[in-house]
Scaffold this active site. Structure first.
Site, mmCIF file in Angstrom:
data_model
loop_
_atom_site.group_PDB
_atom_site.id
_atom_site.type_symbol
_atom_site.label_atom_id
_atom_site.label_comp_id
_atom_site.label_asym_id
_atom_site.label_seq_id
_atom_site.Cartn_x
_atom_site.Cartn_y
_atom_site.Cartn_z
ATOM 1 N NE ARG A 87 -11.928 2.515 -1.476
ATOM 2 C CZ ARG A 87 -10.981 1.603 -1.690
ATOM 3 N NH1 ARG A 87 -10.337 1.567 -2.814
ATOM 4 N NH2 ARG A 87 -10.691 0.711 -0.771
ATOM 5 C CG ASP A 147 -2.066 -1.006 1.076
ATOM 6 O OD1 ASP A 147 -2.182 -1.625 0.005
ATOM 7 O OD2 ASP A 147 -2.812 -1.198 2.058
HETATM 8 C C1 LIG Z 1 -9.144 -3.307 3.645
HETATM 9 C C2 LIG Z 1 -7.755 -3.843 3.755
HETATM 10 O O1 LIG Z 1 -7.268 -4.119 4.824
HETATM 11 N N1 LIG Z 1 -7.103 -3.997 2.589
HETATM 12 C C3 LIG Z 1 -5.725 -4.417 2.628
HETATM 13 C C4 LIG Z 1 -5.673 -5.929 2.638
HETATM 14 O O2 LIG Z 1 -6.357 -6.368 1.488
HETATM 15 P P1 LIG Z 1 -6.739 -7.905 1.359
HETATM 16 O O3 LIG Z 1 -7.077 -8.448 2.686
HETATM 17 O O4 LIG Z 1 -7.748 -7.961 0.276
HETATM 18 O O5 LIG Z 1 -5.366 -8.527 0.845
HETATM 19 P P2 LIG Z 1 -4.809 -10.009 1.090
HETATM 20 O O6 LIG Z 1 -3.771 -9.963 2.148
HETATM 21 O O7 LIG Z 1 -5.969 -10.927 1.275
HETATM 22 O O8 LIG Z 1 -4.148 -10.317 -0.321
HETATM 23 C C5 LIG Z 1 -2.832 -10.787 -0.435
HETATM 24 C C6 LIG Z 1 -2.721 -11.652 -1.655
HETATM 25 O O9 LIG Z 1 -3.488 -12.837 -1.464
HETATM 26 C C7 LIG Z 1 -4.338 -13.066 -2.555
HETATM 27 N N2 LIG Z 1 -5.546 -13.764 -2.086
HETATM 28 C C8 LIG Z 1 -6.271 -13.231 -1.063
HETATM 29 C C9 LIG Z 1 -7.417 -13.854 -0.607
HETATM 30 C C10 LIG Z 1 -7.811 -15.055 -1.241
HETATM 31 O O10 LIG Z 1 -8.821 -15.672 -0.889
HETATM 32 N N3 LIG Z 1 -7.049 -15.555 -2.253
HETATM 33 C C11 LIG Z 1 -5.917 -14.926 -2.693
HETATM 34 O O11 LIG Z 1 -5.256 -15.412 -3.610
HETATM 35 C C12 LIG Z 1 -4.613 -11.661 -3.095
HETATM 36 O O12 LIG Z 1 -5.082 -11.693 -4.433
HETATM 37 C C13 LIG Z 1 -3.260 -11.020 -2.958
HETATM 38 O O13 LIG Z 1 -2.448 -11.397 -4.021
HETATM 39 O O14 LIG Z 1 -4.305 -6.354 2.614
HETATM 40 C C14 LIG Z 1 -3.583 -5.935 1.436
HETATM 41 C C15 LIG Z 1 -2.180 -6.522 1.531
HETATM 42 O O15 LIG Z 1 -1.504 -5.957 2.573
HETATM 43 C C16 LIG Z 1 -3.595 -4.412 1.339
HETATM 44 O O16 LIG Z 1 -3.021 -4.030 0.124
HETATM 45 C C17 LIG Z 1 -5.014 -3.869 1.413
HETATM 46 O O17 LIG Z 1 -4.989 -2.457 1.554
HETATM 47 C C1 LIG Z 2 -6.180 -1.807 -1.634
HETATM 48 C C2 LIG Z 2 -6.708 -1.114 -0.653
HETATM 49 O O1 LIG Z 2 -7.985 -1.223 -0.211
HETATM 50 P P1 LIG Z 2 -9.020 -2.399 -0.545
HETATM 51 O O2 LIG Z 2 -8.418 -3.659 -0.005
HETATM 52 O O3 LIG Z 2 -10.258 -1.992 0.199
HETATM 53 O O4 LIG Z 2 -9.211 -2.423 -2.031
HETATM 54 C C3 LIG Z 2 -5.892 -0.132 0.090
HETATM 55 O O5 LIG Z 2 -6.288 0.254 1.205
HETATM 56 O O6 LIG Z 2 -4.843 0.293 -0.438
#
Ligand SMILES: CC(=O)N[C@H]1[C@@H](OP(=O)(O)OP(=O)(O)OC[C@H]2O[C@@H](n3ccc(=O)[nH]c3=O)[C@H](O)[C@@H]2O)O[C@H](CO)[C@@H](O)[C@@H]1O
Ligand SMILES: C=C(OP(=O)(O)O)C(=O)O
Length: 429
Positions: free
Chosen positions: A408, A316
């Site tokens: 956002r 991020d």
């Molecule tokens: C609201 C929030 O807190 N958003 C943050 C959260 O997003 P978010 O929780 O969506 O991100 P994840 O840590 O889950 O994603 C990490 C990786 O895992 C993959 N993945 C995830 C879930 C799944 O079921 N399958 C899969 O393959 C995603 O595509 C990505 O490549 O953590 C990200 C990684 O630090 C940040 O960039 C986002 O800002």
């Molecule tokens: C990717 C972000 O948010 P979200 O996971 O809600 O898309 C973010 O906070 O940078």
């Protein structure tokens, strides 16, 4: 649609108060679904995502009331909000609401844990990669849920309640860790989550759940143990300062020059970032009141960075760091390992005169002497703010269009930056 106009060239001097973390506030608000008692959250940032989640939670039956605004502060500042889910009136989270914000998908955990059923639309969110939900589905299945995908909805059932289990995430996921923590808090017996995310927002959620009566240990490490309890109570809990907002303004100072106190920031939440910023030549002072960032007239050194889960360099902040590197002396390599499509800012930075080429998941940035202002388009939340940072140091005027992305995740961005001497204003459409 609003846009932001910046006249670059001013150094930043003064104090910027750091807001509550968006990415902690969202799961904490969702945790209010786990109890029929009131969950009071302090330091909730005033952001479009928070407002959207309030609407989504309202649809499930969560009432809310706001108080605690600090004296002399107007609308738009972090607030204390009380959330009460006396009863869950609807276990469906519809497409119209969930498609606007990815984190709203996370209601699936508490709805399933408290009501034994949930029907949640597949999520939306920033367009930075495919972002599947397989890790959530596999994790909830491990706790005994039956899950089907029907017409774009994830339909989950656990009629006799969830049952604790040992589960290893094949990949680190912040969201899946949040959801499994909330689900396991009300499951029968013990759950052990391995390869869990270690982000500070996970610790903030676990602390809140424990204050509500959950029995969670190990949050902040890769192995989290949860002893399920039959019910949770209300609590009062404070949201941690936003480490991404902190890093963003620290990078803005490193870019524009100046001397700024990031008031209320916690250095322990972003050590890897502060170390990198120091390597670029800026001076960082970790103080009790926050973090002070200084850069005098000296140039910006090129530093290579690879994004990683916490405690590594956060994805991020990748776009904002790239903005800084466009002005560096020499070449920097920035590798994105979390999301496969998080380089949308590259072509927009190029409009300002940046020299960046892509090689797979690595951006190669050749520093240029001076950026020049131009109209640019914000493509996602962090990409948008990287363009603001670039605009602060660019010669002439930069207009960042489509700024709803910024709203956002950044509370009072223009006000915070103009308070430190930046020439920045919002133009309402
Ligand atoms: C609201 C929030 O807190 N958003 C943050 C959260 O997003 P978010 O929780 O969506 O991100 P994840 O840590 O889950 O994603 C990490 C990786 O895992 C993959 N993945 C995830 C879930 C799944 O079921 N399958 C899969 O393959 C995603 O595509 C990505 O490549 O953590 C990200 C990684 O630090 C940040 O960039 C986002 O800002
Ligand atoms: C990717 C972000 O948010 P979200 O996971 O809600 O898309 C973010 O906070 O940078």
């Amino acid at each position: 649609m609003d846009s932001i106009r910046i006249r670059g060239g001013n150094a930043l001097n003064g104090t910027i108060p750091v807001s509550g973390a968006k990415n902690a506030a969202l799961p904490l608000m969702i945790a209010s679904l786990l109890t029929d008692d009131t969950l009071t959250l302090e330091n909730v940032p005033h952001l479009a995502d928070v407002e959207q989640l309030i609407r989504i939670l309202g649809n499930h039956g969560v009432d809310y009331s706001v108080n605690g605004r600090r004296e002399n502060q107007d609308k738009g500042y972090s607030r204390t909000i009380h959330f009460t889910a006396r009863s869950i009136v609807d276990t469906t989270a519809p497409y119209e609401l969930v498609s606007k914000m990815r984190a709203s998908f996370w209601v699936i955990g508490p709805l399933l844990a408290r009501r034994g059923e949930a029907r949640v639309s597949l999520p939306g969110g920033c367009a930075i990669g495919t972002r599947p939900v397989d890790l959530f589905i596999d994790g909830l299945r491990a706790l005994g849920a039956e899950i089907d995908i029907e017409s774009g909805y994830v339909v989950a059932r656990a009629k006799n309640g969830l049952i604790g289990a040992r589960h290893r995430f094949p990949k680190v996921s912040v969201g899946a860790t949040h959801v499994l923590l909330m689900a396991a808090a009300l499951a029968k017996g013990e759950t052990v989550l391995e390869n869990a995310a270690r982000e500070p927002e996970i610790v903030n959620l676990a602390d809140c759940l424990n204050a509500m009566g959950a029995k969670i240990s190990g949050a902040g490490t890769a192995t989290i143990t949860v002893q399920g309890v039959t019910s949770l109570s209300g609590a009062r809990h404070r949201i941690i300062p936003d480490r991404i907002e902190t890093g963003t303004y620290a990078l803005a100072v490193a870019m524009a020059g100046g001397d700024v106190l990031l008031e209320g920031a916690r250095a322990d939440l972003l050590e890897s970032v502060l170390e990198v910023i120091e390597q670029t030549g800026a001076e960082i002072t970790r103080a009790n009141t926050g973090i002070r960032v200084r850069r005098n007239g000296a140039g910006v050194e090129a530093v290579d960075v690879t994004t990683e889960p916490f405690p590594g360099f956060p994805t991020d902040l990748q776009a904002q760091f790239m903005a800084l590197m466009t002005r560096a002396r020499g070449q920097s390599r920035i590798t994105e390992t979390i999301f496969e499509n998080r380089f949308m800012h590259v072509q927009e930075l190029a409009r300002l005169g940046a020299r960046i080429s892509l090689s797979g998941q690595t951006a190669i940035v050749d520093g240029v002497g001076q950026l020049k202002g131009a109209p640019v388009m914000a493509t996602d939340l962090r990409a948008s703010v990287s363009l603001v940072i670039a605009g602060l140091a660019a010669e002439g005027e930069t207009q960042v269009n489509r700024v709803y992305h910024l709203d956002r995740g950044f509370e009072r961005l223009e006000e915070k930056l103009s308070g430190c001497g930046a020439e920045i204003e919002r133009i309402s459409a």
